[in-house]
Each structure stands twice: as structure tokens, then as C-alpha cells.
Design an enzyme around this catalytic site. Structure first.
Site, PDB file in Angstrom:
ATOM      1  N   GLU A 193      10.088  36.017   8.721  1.00 29.55           N
ATOM      2  CA  GLU A 193      10.117  34.738   9.442  1.00 29.55           C
ATOM      3  C   GLU A 193       9.874  34.956  10.939  1.00 29.55           C
ATOM      4  OE1 GLU A 193      10.061  31.978   7.723  1.00 29.55           O
ATOM      5  OE2 GLU A 193      10.257  33.261   5.963  1.00 29.55           O
ATOM      6  N   TRP A 215       6.256  35.041  11.271  1.00 25.96           N
ATOM      7  CA  TRP A 215       5.645  33.701  11.316  1.00 25.96           C
ATOM      8  C   TRP A 215       5.722  33.137  12.734  1.00 25.96           C
ATOM      9  CZ3 TRP A 215       2.500  30.967   8.444  1.00 25.96           C
ATOM     10  CH2 TRP A 215       2.426  31.190   7.071  1.00 25.96           C
ATOM     11  N   TRP A 239      -6.854   8.648   9.431  1.00 30.33           N
ATOM     12  CA  TRP A 239      -5.469   8.398   9.002  1.00 30.33           C
ATOM     13  C   TRP A 239      -5.190   6.905   9.036  1.00 30.33           C
ATOM     14  CZ3 TRP A 239      -3.346  12.784   7.254  1.00 30.33           C
ATOM     15  CH2 TRP A 239      -3.805  14.007   7.765  1.00 30.33           C
ATOM     16  N   ASN A 270      14.218  24.444   7.117  1.00 29.85           N
ATOM     17  CA  ASN A 270      12.777  24.724   7.046  1.00 29.85           C
ATOM     18  C   ASN A 270      12.097  24.115   5.825  1.00 29.85           C
ATOM     19  OD1 ASN A 270      10.273  26.107   7.792  1.00 29.85           O
ATOM     20  ND2 ASN A 270      10.670  27.296   5.954  1.00 29.85           N
ATOM     21  N   TRP A 276      -0.563  13.442  11.348  1.00 32.16           N
ATOM     22  CA  TRP A 276       0.494  14.455  11.528  1.00 32.16           C
ATOM     23  C   TRP A 276       0.998  14.517  12.967  1.00 32.16           C
ATOM     24  CZ3 TRP A 276      -0.961  18.293  14.968  1.00 32.16           C
ATOM     25  CH2 TRP A 276      -2.334  18.438  15.203  1.00 32.16           C
ATOM     26  N   TRP A 283       3.523  21.726  11.421  1.00 26.50           N
ATOM     27  CA  TRP A 283       2.924  20.424  11.093  1.00 26.50           C
ATOM     28  C   TRP A 283       1.505  20.580  10.564  1.00 26.50           C
ATOM     29  CZ3 TRP A 283       4.307  15.661   9.967  1.00 26.50           C
ATOM     30  CH2 TRP A 283       5.631  15.315  10.210  1.00 26.50           C
TER      31      TRP A 283
HETATM   32  C1  LIG Z   1       6.816  20.765  10.193  1.00 24.56           C
HETATM   33  C2  LIG Z   1       7.559  21.936  10.791  1.00 24.56           C
HETATM   34  C3  LIG Z   1       8.017  21.875  12.106  1.00 24.56           C
HETATM   35  C4  LIG Z   1       8.705  22.954  12.668  1.00 24.56           C
HETATM   36  N1  LIG Z   1       9.126  22.873  13.969  1.00 24.56           N
HETATM   37  C5  LIG Z   1       9.753  23.933  14.538  1.00 24.56           C
HETATM   38  C6  LIG Z   1      10.171  23.890  15.893  1.00 24.56           C
HETATM   39  O1  LIG Z   1       9.949  22.912  16.621  1.00 24.56           O
HETATM   40  N2  LIG Z   1      10.838  24.965  16.389  1.00 24.56           N
HETATM   41  C7  LIG Z   1      11.094  26.079  15.635  1.00 24.56           C
HETATM   42  O2  LIG Z   1      11.695  27.034  16.149  1.00 24.56           O
HETATM   43  N3  LIG Z   1      10.677  26.152  14.361  1.00 24.56           N
HETATM   44  C8  LIG Z   1      10.034  25.117  13.779  1.00 24.56           C
HETATM   45  N4  LIG Z   1       9.638  25.196  12.470  1.00 24.56           N
HETATM   46  C9  LIG Z   1       9.839  26.456  11.736  1.00 24.56           C
HETATM   47  C10 LIG Z   1      11.169  26.549  10.944  1.00 24.56           C
HETATM   48  O3  LIG Z   1      11.354  25.405  10.167  1.00 24.56           O
HETATM   49  C11 LIG Z   1      12.385  26.737  11.842  1.00 24.56           C
HETATM   50  O4  LIG Z   1      12.147  27.788  12.737  1.00 24.56           O
HETATM   51  C12 LIG Z   1      13.612  27.082  11.008  1.00 24.56           C
HETATM   52  O5  LIG Z   1      13.902  26.039  10.121  1.00 24.56           O
HETATM   53  C13 LIG Z   1      14.784  27.301  11.926  1.00 24.56           C
HETATM   54  O6  LIG Z   1      15.917  27.583  11.174  1.00 24.56           O
HETATM   55  P1  LIG Z   1      16.624  28.988  11.266  1.00 24.56           P
HETATM   56  O7  LIG Z   1      16.792  29.366  12.690  1.00 24.56           O
HETATM   57  O8  LIG Z   1      17.866  28.899  10.439  1.00 24.56           O
HETATM   58  O9  LIG Z   1      15.551  29.922  10.602  1.00 24.56           O
HETATM   59  P2  LIG Z   1      15.678  31.323   9.840  1.00 24.56           P
HETATM   60  O10 LIG Z   1      15.313  31.078   8.430  1.00 24.56           O
HETATM   61  O11 LIG Z   1      16.972  31.989  10.105  1.00 24.56           O
HETATM   62  O12 LIG Z   1      14.480  32.168  10.488  1.00 24.56           O
HETATM   63  C14 LIG Z   1      14.661  33.022  11.632  1.00 24.56           C
HETATM   64  C15 LIG Z   1      13.781  32.587  12.766  1.00 24.56           C
HETATM   65  O13 LIG Z   1      12.414  32.772  12.425  1.00 24.56           O
HETATM   66  C16 LIG Z   1      11.628  31.740  13.030  1.00 24.56           C
HETATM   67  N5  LIG Z   1      10.976  30.981  11.956  1.00 24.56           N
HETATM   68  C17 LIG Z   1      11.444  30.742  10.722  1.00 24.56           C
HETATM   69  N6  LIG Z   1      10.532  30.068   9.993  1.00 24.56           N
HETATM   70  C18 LIG Z   1       9.479  29.863  10.798  1.00 24.56           C
HETATM   71  C19 LIG Z   1       8.229  29.210  10.637  1.00 24.56           C
HETATM   72  N7  LIG Z   1       7.860  28.656   9.482  1.00 24.56           N
HETATM   73  N8  LIG Z   1       7.393  29.150  11.699  1.00 24.56           N
HETATM   74  C20 LIG Z   1       7.710  29.717  12.871  1.00 24.56           C
HETATM   75  N9  LIG Z   1       8.885  30.362  13.087  1.00 24.56           N
HETATM   76  C21 LIG Z   1       9.762  30.425  12.062  1.00 24.56           C
HETATM   77  C22 LIG Z   1      12.578  30.851  13.810  1.00 24.56           C
HETATM   78  O14 LIG Z   1      12.579  31.253  15.151  1.00 24.56           O
HETATM   79  C23 LIG Z   1      13.913  31.121  13.125  1.00 24.56           C
HETATM   80  O15 LIG Z   1      15.031  30.902  13.956  1.00 24.56           O
HETATM   81  C24 LIG Z   1       8.937  24.124  11.892  1.00 24.56           C
HETATM   82  C25 LIG Z   1       8.472  24.171  10.567  1.00 24.56           C
HETATM   83  C26 LIG Z   1       7.795  23.089  10.019  1.00 24.56           C
HETATM   84  C27 LIG Z   1       7.327  23.173   8.610  1.00 24.56           C
END
Ligand SMILES: Cc1cc2nc3c(=O)[nH]c(=O)nc-3n(C[C@H](O)[C@H](O)[C@H](O)COP(=O)(O)OP(=O)(O)OC[C@H]3O[C@@H](n4cnc5c(N)ncnc54)[C@H](O)[C@@H]3O)c2cc1C
Length: 480
Positions: A278, A281, A310, A345, A363, A386
């Protein structure tokens, strides 16, 4: 005198700019520019502003204890930063400026203007790629182009980190006598101007110290089970560290370091490896944003999808925003977002795909709405997420990805616990009907019927995307 210019890197530890400034000759001071106008332009959520300002207050105290005064200056927006920084440099006799690099376009333009200003004054500025694990232009495909497919990027990312990773640490013995936190009043004034509901702020703890504790707890309690549990929104299985990472109260290097140490424990290895994925990502979307400036202009990553037409239906959009779509998991997630400033997420994907595919709304409207509410609102991750969900972005198999919101609900909230919490109108339903309440409408008179049917969505979406691809290819052919 050396200056550390703080932005979205509000911490003392694992901070190379601060580390290098302390190792350079002469005393160190720090500065932060308040840019309310920029926050307004980027639609930054009030809750996120609250998190940043309170974290800044803690940072000022931490730096002051180490003999580093933090100045907090009100620039209004980015355009005044170069002039104000130039004046500060002149007044304080600063020889070098240190900062953590930022990659969105507005931030890069601000930094170029600052570099020019400082050059004219004979002062150098040094940037460090500490908000990522791998600097955004480091990894290239065999053709010399940026990686746009995550799986290929991740392979190279792993190898690079294996060879180059080092956790930055504060130099020992360089701490001088405590000083006053000179920017304290400016931060307090900015906090006073905020209008954020206490029901939101009571859920969160700002600052570097809270972020470090949160990382420690996550690693010791949940990291081992991360791969198994991370997709279930009713479980406390993910780290919730996204806010700390995006405001820089925690560095990705500290996260990577902590997870890597756990890899030695066979029972936790799988979870740790998955969580590191993650973090990859997160880097991936940052390198995409840094190398495709059109994303900062609100354009699609896949250019042909900018031709999609859209629907612009305010009532559908409003129902989505308010959690009244008639699809329980979507509604529960949207209500969680508005009530807490955060969303799981899996649910970000479900709700984003629902808005763009089922409701066929642009979007960008959803991206803005998320930004206006998320405490972790982060341009690269939000835009990346997004565009991935709307199939305008980097998803390698985009056309056919349409989540079925009922199946997602049955699979990831099988007992309906998450739904029952956020959509209390449905809490009396059993764990079968709670996913499809329209099958027993008399039991839930206050809950809406689905605003659009699920049937036919995949076909319509596939048709539309095929259509714009053909149109785009023809246009390209005509131009050539
Ligand atoms: C539509 C959409 C919008 C999102 N908007 C944001 C946002 O504004 N800010 C944001 O930080 N993340 C965003 N994410 C990514 C992700 O959903 C969140 O980072 C995650 O839910 C945060 O929860 P966590 O800290 O418990 O993640 P964990 O599962 O603990 O993951 C650890 C860290 O990895 C990073 N991470 C995890 N998944 C992703 C991902 N898919 N993309 C990029 N980084 C990721 C984050 O920094 C997160 O804190 C978005 C995802 C989607 C699908």
C-alpha cells in the site's frame, strides 16, 4: 543561519531537510507559510485544516525545545511566498534553505519561483524526496518512460528500496538550548478562525507524537493480520495513518522501516508485505502526478476518456453525497465520510465506482466532494483513486471493472454490522435482507428504494468507453 521551510512534512523525526540543516554550519531556524487562499482553491476540508494547524502547533513546541525557532507567516496564498521568503532570508542572514519536495503543479510552480528569488539573492535551496520512499522520477521503464502499470512499478520499487533504503535520523549532540516558539500566536489565531464541528475533531489526534503511537499500535496489534482483514470495514484492521502520512506528521520511511522489522516474524510477514504494497501505491500515484501535469489541470489520465459525456444530475449527486442512494453499503460509507472525515479504502472504491459508473456523474465532482470532507485529503492519492475507480486512470483492466454494490456488501460486510451502524434505519433487518432492503420495503419505510438499477450498468459503461476510444483514435488519425 540555515532555514528549514516546512510544508506537508510537519515532524522532527525522519526528516532529511531538518537533519541536513542541523549538520550544516551555523544555527537553524524554521518557517511555515499559512496559505488559506490555496486551501480554499484546493477545496481542503475544514477538518484537515484543523489537523494541520494543531500539528503545526505541536511541531513549533518540539522545535523550540531543540533550540529551533519556528516562524509562522501569513502569506494568504502561494503567490506571496517567494517575496516573503526572500525578505526573511535577507533579514535573518540565511545562507541555505532546506525543504521536502512537493509534486503537484501549483506547489512546483511556487518552488520554482522561490528558487529563482533565492538565486537572485545568492542563497541556495536544497530539496529532499522524503514524502515518498522512492523519488518520483527515479524508476523508468526500459523505454525510459514513467511506469503507468502498478505491478511492473512495484517490482522495480522493491528492488530499489532493497538497495537504497535508509531511515533518516536526527544527528546526535546538535541540540541547542530551548528557545521560544515565535509563531505560536499566529497558529493560535489561525486555529481560532476555523469552523469545525467538535463531533469531528474529537475523533482525531493531531501531531507527530500521536502518529508515532498510532504506528506502534498498528504494527504490534494489526499488521500481522492486515492481508486477511484489511477489506472488511467493520474491523479495525487498517492503520488509519493516511492523515499523518499526507500531512507529514509521519514519514513513509518510518512506516517502511517498522513493517520491514516485522518481516522477520514469520507469522506477521504476509501482513507486513501486503501493507508495504500500500505504501508502494502511495508512491505510484505520486510519481504519476509528478510526471503527468495534466492531472493537476483536472484532466483524465487516459486522454480518450476526457471525451466522455457525463450526466450532470444534481439530484443524483446530492443523494450520493447524503447517503440516500438506496444501496446500503454505498449509503453507509458516504455517511461515515461526512460524520468522521474518513472512509475505508474498499468503500472509497465502491462509492467512487458507484458515482461514476452507476450514476454516470463526472468523477471530478466526487473527487472534490471527498476533498471537502476527508481529513486525509491528498491530491495524488485522491485523484489516483478516483481515476482508477472511474476507469479514466491507471487501472490496467479498466473497462470491465464495475463493482456490483450488492455483491460488495454481501462479501465485505456479510453480517451487515457496518451498514447497521451507519444506516440505523436498517439495523432491525437480518444479515441477508440488509444488503437488499427493497425486497422487504414494508420493514423499512424510511429508507429509499435504489435510485438507479444495477442491471445494465456494465453494458452501458463498456459501450461508452468503447465509443470514446474509437472517436479518440479517429481524431488522432485525422490529426496525423
Ligand atoms: C476514490 C479514492 C480516493 C482516495 N483518496 C485518498 C486521499 O485523499 N488520501 C489518501 O491518503 N488516500 C486516499 N485513497 C487511498 C486509500 O483509500 C487510503 O489511503 C486508505 O483508505 C487510508 O486508510 P489507512 O491509512 O488505514 O490505510 P492502510 O490500509 O493502513 O494503508 C497504509 C497507507 O498506504 C497508503 N495507501 C493505502 N492505500 C492506498 C491507495 N489505494 N492509494 C494510495 N495510497 C494508499 C496510505 O497512505 C495509507 O495510510 C483513496 C482511494 C480511493 C479509491
Amino acid at each position: 543561519m540555515n532555514l528549514v521551510w516546512y510544508r506537508n512534512d510537519l515532524r522532527v523525526h525522519a526528516h532529511r531537510a531538518l537533519q541536513e540543516a542541523l549538520q550544516a554550519q551555523g544555527p537553524v531556524m524554521a518557517v511555515y507559510f499559512l496559505c488559506d487562499g490555496q486551501w480554499d482553491e484546493h477545496g481542503v476540508a475544514p477538518l484537515r485544516r484543523w489537523y494541520v494547524l494543531h500539528s503545526l502547533a505541536e511541531l513549533g513546541e518540539q522545535l523550540a525545545q531543540r533550540g529551533i525557532p519556528l516562524h509562522v507567516l501569513d502569506a494568504g496564498d502561494f503567490s506571496r511566498v517567494p517575496g516573503m521568503l526572500g525578505s526573511l532570508v535577507r533579514e535573518q542572514g540565511i545562507q541555505q534553505v532546506f525543504c521536502t519536495r512537493e509534486y503537484p503543479l501549483n506547489e512546483r510552480r511556487r518552488d520554482e519561483a522561490v528558487a529563482l528569488q533565492l538565486k537572485q539573492q545568492g542563497v541556495s535551496i536544497r530539496g529532499f524526496d522524503d514524502s515518498v520512499l522512492v523519488p518520483p522520477t527515479t524508476l523508468r521503464t526500459g523505454k525510459g518512460t514513467p511506469y503507468t502499470v502498478f505491478s511492473a512499478y512495484k517490482k522495480r520499487w522493491d528492488v530499489w528500496l532493497e538497495q537504497h533504503f535508509a531511515l533518516p535520523s536526527l544527528p546526535d549532540g546538535q541540540v541547542s538550548k530551548p528557545v521560544a516558539f515565535v509563531g505560536k500566536v499566529a497558529v493560535e489565531d489561525a486555529i481560532d478562525k476555523l469552523d469545525v464541528d467538535a463531533s469531528l475533531t474529537q475523533l482525531w489526534q493531531p501531531g507527530e507524537q500521536a502518529a508515532a503511537r498510532q504506528l506502534e499500535q498498528f504494527v504490534s496489534r494489526y499488521l500481522g493480520g492486515y492481508r486477511k482483514h484489511r477489506d472488511y470495514p467493520s474491523l479495525p484492521a487498517t492503520s488509519s495513518l493516511s492523515t499523518a502520512l499526507s500531512a507529514g506528521t509521519l514519514s513513509p520511511a518510518s512506516c517502511f522501516h517498522a513493517a520491514r522489522q516485522v518481516m522477520a516474524d514469520a507469522g506477521a510477514r504476509d501482513g507486513a508485505a501486503c501493507w508495504i504494497g500500500e505504501l508502494a501505491w502511495r508512491d505510484f500515484y505520486r510519481q504519476i502526478m509528478a510526471q503527468y501535469p495534466r492531472l493537476s489541470w483536472g484532466r483524465a489520465f487516459r486522454p480518450e476518456t476526457d471525451l466522455l459525456e457525463w450526466d450532470n444530475d444534481d439530484s443524483l449527486f446530492q443523494a450520493w453525497c447524503e447517503g440516500r442512494t438506496g444501496y446500503p453499503l454505498v449509503d453507509a460509507a458516504m455517511r461515515q465520510l461526512v460524520a468522521t472525515g474518513w472512509m475505508h479504502n474498499r468503500l472509497r472504491m465502491v462509492t467512487a465506482m458507484f458515482l461514476s459508473k452507476h450514476l454516470w456523474q463526472d468523477w471530478r465532482r466526487g473527487e472534490d466532494f471527498f476533498m471537502q470532507h476527508l481529513i486525509d485529503g491528498d491530491f495524488a492519492a485522491n485523484n489516483g483513486g478516483w481515476q482508477w475507480s472511474a476507469s479514466t486512470g491507471t487501472d490496467a483492466v479498466p473497462y470491465f471493472r464495475v463493482f456490483n454494490p450488492i455483491r460488495q456488501s454481501q462479501r465485505f460486510d456479510a453480517e451487515g454490522k457496518f451498514i447497521a451502524h451507519w444506516v440505523p434505519e436498517l439495523k432491525a433487518m437480518d444479515n441477508k435482507t440488509i444488503h437488499e432492503p427493497w425486497k422487504q420495503p414494508l420493514l423499512v419505510p424510511d429508507y429509499p428504494a435504489p435510485i438507479v438499477p444495477h442491471a445494465g450498468v456494465r453494458e452501458r459503461v463498456t459501450e461508452s468507453f468503447k465509443g470514446v476510444k474509437q472517436a479518440y483514435d479517429q481524431l488522432q488519425g485525422v490529426d496525423a
